[in-house]
Each structure stands twice: as C-alpha cells, then as structure tokens.
Design a protein around this motif. Structure first.
Motif, PDB file in Angstrom:
ATOM      1  N   GLY A 194       0.830  -1.196   0.000  1.00 24.55           N
ATOM      2  CA  GLY A 194       0.000   0.000   0.000  1.00 24.55           C
ATOM      3  C   GLY A 194       0.861   1.242   0.000  1.00 24.55           C
ATOM      4  N   LYS A 195       0.184   2.385   0.078  1.00 24.26           N
ATOM      5  CA  LYS A 195       0.867   3.670   0.168  1.00 24.26           C
ATOM      6  C   LYS A 195       0.427   4.368   1.435  1.00 24.26           C
ATOM      7  CE  LYS A 195       1.848   4.718  -4.619  1.00 24.26           C
ATOM      8  NZ  LYS A 195       1.684   5.643  -5.716  1.00 24.26           N
ATOM      9  N   VAL A 196       1.372   5.005   2.093  1.00 21.51           N
ATOM     10  CA  VAL A 196       1.074   5.735   3.322  1.00 21.51           C
ATOM     11  C   VAL A 196       0.203   6.939   2.975  1.00 21.51           C
ATOM     12  CG1 VAL A 196       2.079   7.081   5.207  1.00 21.51           C
ATOM     13  CG2 VAL A 196       3.199   4.977   4.431  1.00 21.51           C
ATOM     14  N   ALA A 197      -0.933   7.050   3.674  1.00 24.00           N
ATOM     15  CA  ALA A 197      -1.867   8.142   3.428  1.00 24.00           C
ATOM     16  C   ALA A 197      -1.726   9.252   4.469  1.00 24.00           C
ATOM     17  CB  ALA A 197      -3.297   7.617   3.425  1.00 24.00           C
ATOM     18  N   SER A 198      -1.171   8.912   5.633  1.00 22.83           N
ATOM     19  CA  SER A 198      -0.942   9.913   6.675  1.00 22.83           C
ATOM     20  C   SER A 198       0.189   9.427   7.569  1.00 22.83           C
ATOM     21  CB  SER A 198      -2.206  10.153   7.507  1.00 22.83           C
ATOM     22  OG  SER A 198      -2.524   8.998   8.249  1.00 22.83           O
ATOM     23  N   THR A 199       0.877  10.332   8.211  1.00 23.84           N
ATOM     24  CA  THR A 199       2.031   9.954   9.030  1.00 23.84           C
ATOM     25  C   THR A 199       1.632   9.255  10.325  1.00 23.84           C
ATOM     26  OG1 THR A 199       2.079  12.166   9.994  1.00 23.84           O
ATOM     27  CG2 THR A 199       3.521  11.757   8.103  1.00 23.84           C
ATOM     28  N   ASP A 200       0.334   9.182  10.614  1.00 25.21           N
ATOM     29  CA  ASP A 200      -0.097   8.476  11.826  1.00 25.21           C
ATOM     30  C   ASP A 200      -0.449   7.009  11.560  1.00 25.21           C
ATOM     31  OD1 ASP A 200      -2.467   8.809  10.456  1.00 25.21           O
ATOM     32  OD2 ASP A 200      -3.527   9.807  12.089  1.00 25.21           O
ATOM     33  N   GLY A 201      -0.147   6.499  10.353  1.00 24.65           N
ATOM     34  CA  GLY A 201      -0.294   5.071  10.091  1.00 24.65           C
ATOM     35  C   GLY A 201      -1.459   4.663   9.220  1.00 24.65           C
ATOM     36  N   ARG A 202      -2.173   5.602   8.635  1.00 27.22           N
ATOM     37  CA  ARG A 202      -3.244   5.231   7.709  1.00 27.22           C
ATOM     38  C   ARG A 202      -2.629   4.824   6.376  1.00 27.22           C
ATOM     39  NH1 ARG A 202      -6.750   9.787   6.879  1.00 27.22           N
ATOM     40  NH2 ARG A 202      -8.045   8.341   5.721  1.00 27.22           N
ATOM     41  N   VAL A 203      -3.186   3.749   5.774  1.00 24.63           N
ATOM     42  CA  VAL A 203      -2.618   3.191   4.547  1.00 24.63           C
ATOM     43  C   VAL A 203      -3.709   3.013   3.494  1.00 24.63           C
ATOM     44  CG1 VAL A 203      -1.489   1.162   3.543  1.00 24.63           C
ATOM     45  CG2 VAL A 203      -0.792   1.986   5.794  1.00 24.63           C
ATOM     46  N   ASN A 204      -3.377   3.352   2.267  1.00 23.90           N
ATOM     47  CA  ASN A 204      -4.242   3.081   1.129  1.00 23.90           C
ATOM     48  C   ASN A 204      -3.705   1.803   0.477  1.00 23.90           C
ATOM     49  OD1 ASN A 204      -5.929   3.106  -1.045  1.00 23.90           O
ATOM     50  ND2 ASN A 204      -5.170   5.004  -1.911  1.00 23.90           N
ATOM     51  N   PHE A 205      -4.384   0.678   0.722  1.00 23.17           N
ATOM     52  CA  PHE A 205      -3.925  -0.602   0.204  1.00 23.17           C
ATOM     53  C   PHE A 205      -4.089  -0.660  -1.308  1.00 23.17           C
ATOM     54  CE2 PHE A 205      -4.842  -1.797   4.615  1.00 23.17           C
ATOM     55  CZ  PHE A 205      -3.665  -2.457   4.930  1.00 23.17           C
ATOM     56  N   ASP A 206      -3.183  -1.379  -1.968  1.00 22.30           N
ATOM     57  CA  ASP A 206      -3.280  -1.574  -3.412  1.00 22.30           C
ATOM     58  C   ASP A 206      -4.646  -2.155  -3.752  1.00 22.30           C
ATOM     59  OD1 ASP A 206      -0.681  -0.721  -3.509  1.00 22.30           O
ATOM     60  OD2 ASP A 206       0.114  -2.540  -4.433  1.00 22.30           O
TER      61      ASP A 206
END
Length: 79
Positions: free
Chosen positions: A26-38
């Motif tokens: 995935g790609k990091v969406a925010s520095t607090d650990g939210r992720v946009n999975f492939d």
C-alpha cells in the motif's frame, strides 16, 4: 464422484478465499499510520502500527505483514 467429495472441495475453496493475505502492499496516506492498500480507492480510518526503525512519509510505498488479526507496516519499499 461422491457428493461428499464435491462438498469437501467446495468447503476447501471457500476456506482458502476467506484467508487474509499474509502480506499486503500500500501507500502511506498519513504519518499516523493510515494506509491506502493496493486495489482500494482510498485509505481507511484504521491506523496501523509500524516497526520502530521506519518513519512513515505520505506517499511511501510500504509492505505490511498480517499479525494477530491486523497488519503491521514493515517498512518502505525502495525503487
């Protein structure tokens, strides 16, 4: 082919499809650990834990491993 044999094959297929992936990208969406999975349109609200040697930056491509029902960010994938 016996009916029970076919039923067992179907059960095995369903069980395999329900198994969560052991690793995800995935790609990091925010520095607090939210992720946009492939394969997903946007990041969810869940904040994923990370290993201490990795500091997330928005846009980093990361590898996550399944641990106890959730995922942990292992680190950034370098180009």
């Amino acid at each position: 082919m016996k009916p029970q044999y076919l039923i067992n094959i179907i059960k095995d297929i369903i069980h395999q499809e329900r198994q969560p992936e052991p690793f995800r990208l995935g790609k990091v969406a925010s520095t607090d650990g939210r992720v946009n999975f492939d394969g997903e349109q946007s990041a969810g609200l869940k904040k994923y834990k990370r290993l201490s040697n990795y500091t997330p930056s928005i846009g980093d491509r990361v590898l996550l491993a399944r641990v106890k029902g959730s995922y942990v960010i292992l680190g950034k994938i370098q180009k």
